[in-house]
Design a protein around this motif. Structure first.
Motif, PDB file in Angstrom:
ATOM      1  N   GLY A  31       0.820  -1.206   0.000  1.00  0.00           N
ATOM      2  CA  GLY A  31       0.000   0.000   0.000  1.00  0.00           C
ATOM      3  C   GLY A  31       0.848   1.246   0.000  1.00  0.00           C
ATOM      4  N   ILE A  32       0.311   2.277  -0.638  1.00  0.00           N
ATOM      5  CA  ILE A  32       0.945   3.589  -0.612  1.00  0.00           C
ATOM      6  C   ILE A  32      -0.150   4.633  -0.759  1.00  0.00           C
ATOM      7  N   ASP A  33      -0.172   5.567   0.149  1.00  0.00           N
ATOM      8  CA  ASP A  33      -1.118   6.680   0.119  1.00  0.00           C
ATOM      9  C   ASP A  33      -2.566   6.207  -0.005  1.00  0.00           C
ATOM     10  N   GLY A  34      -2.917   5.150   0.731  1.00  0.00           N
ATOM     11  CA  GLY A  34      -4.296   4.669   0.729  1.00  0.00           C
ATOM     12  C   GLY A  34      -4.635   3.672  -0.356  1.00  0.00           C
ATOM     13  N   TRP A  35      -3.777   3.475  -1.336  1.00  0.00           N
ATOM     14  CA  TRP A  35      -4.011   2.501  -2.407  1.00  0.00           C
ATOM     15  C   TRP A  35      -3.353   1.188  -2.023  1.00  0.00           C
ATOM     16  N   LYS A  36      -4.075   0.072  -2.258  1.00  0.00           N
ATOM     17  CA  LYS A  36      -3.530  -1.243  -1.966  1.00  0.00           C
ATOM     18  C   LYS A  36      -3.489  -2.074  -3.235  1.00  0.00           C
ATOM     19  N   ILE A  37      -2.375  -2.741  -3.453  1.00  0.00           N
ATOM     20  CA  ILE A  37      -2.233  -3.687  -4.554  1.00  0.00           C
ATOM     21  C   ILE A  37      -2.141  -5.068  -3.910  1.00  0.00           C
ATOM     22  N   LYS A  38      -3.159  -5.904  -4.165  1.00  0.00           N
ATOM     23  CA  LYS A  38      -3.224  -7.233  -3.563  1.00  0.00           C
ATOM     24  C   LYS A  38      -2.657  -8.270  -4.517  1.00  0.00           C
ATOM     25  N   PHE A  39      -1.991  -9.270  -3.936  1.00  0.00           N
ATOM     26  CA  PHE A  39      -1.401 -10.332  -4.759  1.00  0.00           C
ATOM     27  C   PHE A  39      -1.122 -11.554  -3.904  1.00  0.00           C
ATOM     28  N   ARG A  40      -0.908 -12.686  -4.577  1.00  0.00           N
ATOM     29  CA  ARG A  40      -0.460 -13.921  -3.931  1.00  0.00           C
ATOM     30  C   ARG A  40       1.042 -14.027  -4.118  1.00  0.00           C
ATOM     31  N   LEU A  41       1.689 -14.639  -3.157  1.00  0.00           N
ATOM     32  CA  LEU A  41       3.138 -14.784  -3.227  1.00  0.00           C
ATOM     33  C   LEU A  41       3.498 -16.246  -2.947  1.00  0.00           C
ATOM     34  N   PRO A  42       4.026 -16.965  -3.953  1.00  0.00           N
ATOM     35  CA  PRO A  42       4.400 -18.373  -3.766  1.00  0.00           C
ATOM     36  C   PRO A  42       5.581 -18.533  -2.798  1.00  0.00           C
ATOM     37  N   PRO A  43       5.799 -19.751  -2.316  1.00  0.00           N
ATOM     38  CA  PRO A  43       6.909 -19.994  -1.383  1.00  0.00           C
ATOM     39  C   PRO A  43       8.265 -19.651  -1.996  1.00  0.00           C
ATOM     40  N   HIS A  44       9.103 -19.012  -1.225  1.00  0.00           N
ATOM     41  CA  HIS A  44      10.479 -18.661  -1.592  1.00  0.00           C
ATOM     42  C   HIS A  44      10.574 -17.897  -2.910  1.00  0.00           C
ATOM     43  N   LYS A  45       9.600 -17.054  -3.184  1.00  0.00           N
ATOM     44  CA  LYS A  45       9.599 -16.211  -4.383  1.00  0.00           C
ATOM     45  C   LYS A  45       9.504 -14.753  -3.948  1.00  0.00           C
ATOM     46  N   HIS A  46       9.660 -13.863  -4.910  1.00  0.00           N
ATOM     47  CA  HIS A  46       9.512 -12.440  -4.612  1.00  0.00           C
ATOM     48  C   HIS A  46       8.456 -11.850  -5.540  1.00  0.00           C
ATOM     49  N   SER A  47       7.897 -10.751  -5.111  1.00  0.00           N
ATOM     50  CA  SER A  47       6.901 -10.055  -5.919  1.00  0.00           C
ATOM     51  C   SER A  47       7.614  -9.245  -6.991  1.00  0.00           C
ATOM     52  N   LYS A  48       6.835  -8.679  -7.867  1.00  0.00           N
ATOM     53  CA  LYS A  48       7.434  -7.737  -8.812  1.00  0.00           C
ATOM     54  C   LYS A  48       7.675  -6.420  -8.069  1.00  0.00           C
ATOM     55  N   TRP A  49       8.387  -5.517  -8.686  1.00  0.00           N
ATOM     56  CA  TRP A  49       8.622  -4.209  -8.093  1.00  0.00           C
ATOM     57  C   TRP A  49       7.355  -3.367  -8.226  1.00  0.00           C
ATOM     58  N   TYR A  50       6.970  -2.716  -7.143  1.00  0.00           N
ATOM     59  CA  TYR A  50       5.854  -1.768  -7.157  1.00  0.00           C
ATOM     60  C   TYR A  50       6.444  -0.396  -6.881  1.00  0.00           C
ATOM     61  N   LYS A  51       6.132   0.571  -7.741  1.00  0.00           N
ATOM     62  CA  LYS A  51       6.773   1.883  -7.605  1.00  0.00           C
ATOM     63  C   LYS A  51       5.753   2.951  -7.226  1.00  0.00           C
ATOM     64  N   ALA A  52       6.269   3.974  -6.585  1.00  0.00           N
ATOM     65  CA  ALA A  52       5.470   5.145  -6.246  1.00  0.00           C
ATOM     66  C   ALA A  52       5.287   5.998  -7.498  1.00  0.00           C
ATOM     67  N   THR A  53       4.314   6.872  -7.456  1.00  0.00           N
ATOM     68  CA  THR A  53       4.032   7.722  -8.612  1.00  0.00           C
ATOM     69  C   THR A  53       4.483   9.161  -8.405  1.00  0.00           C
ATOM     70  N   ASP A  54       5.085   9.428  -7.262  1.00  0.00           N
ATOM     71  CA  ASP A  54       5.514  10.787  -6.947  1.00  0.00           C
ATOM     72  C   ASP A  54       6.902  10.715  -6.306  1.00  0.00           C
ATOM     73  N   PRO A  55       7.838  11.531  -6.727  1.00  0.00           N
ATOM     74  CA  PRO A  55       9.192  11.463  -6.155  1.00  0.00           C
ATOM     75  C   PRO A  55       9.263  11.893  -4.693  1.00  0.00           C
ATOM     76  N   ARG A  56       8.224  12.502  -4.164  1.00  0.00           N
ATOM     77  CA  ARG A  56       8.229  12.920  -2.760  1.00  0.00           C
ATOM     78  C   ARG A  56       7.996  11.751  -1.807  1.00  0.00           C
ATOM     79  N   TYR A  57       7.526  10.610  -2.302  1.00  0.00           N
ATOM     80  CA  TYR A  57       7.326   9.445  -1.443  1.00  0.00           C
ATOM     81  C   TYR A  57       8.672   8.851  -1.050  1.00  0.00           C
TER      82      TYR A  57
END
Length: 104
Positions: A55-81
């Motif tokens: 989550g960032i600034d009230g927005w949530k991105i939901k996903f499943r995460l398999p064992p011993h794996k990593h998610s993709k990169w999620y980026k902010a939309t504003d450089p002030r974050y």
């Protein structure tokens, strides 16, 4: 049973019950994109599927995460974050079956 023994037994019971309900082991990595935006990645360090969100600034991105794996990169939309602007949460998928619908 004396009062001190009761207190010790109560504290042991509290400790055992809280460790039984503990959250799964995850790790988060932070970085910056070429444009200078903060980004986050969640890493599952368990042997089970997890239900997660970033989550960032009230927005949530939901996903499943398999064992011993990593998610993709999620980026902010504003450089002030900053990295403090992100929130993460993960729990075992068995406790949250609604997360099974999300793409791996």
């Amino acid at each position: 049973m004396n009062p001190l023994s009761k207190v010790v037994l109560f504290l042991v019971a509290i400790f055992v019950s809280t460790t039984a309900l503990s959250m799964p082991k995850i790790r988060t990595e932070f970085g910056k994109t070429l444009e200078g935006m903060m980004r986050i990645k969640v890493i599952n360090e368990t042997n089970r599927d997890l239900a997660c969100y970033v989550g960032i600034d009230g927005w949530k991105i939901k996903f499943r995460l398999p064992p011993h794996k990593h998610s993709k990169w999620y980026k902010a939309t504003d450089p002030r974050y900053t990295y403090n602007s992100f929130t993460t949460w993960c729990d075992y998928i068995e406790r949250h079956p609604a997360y099974r619908q999300y793409i791996l």
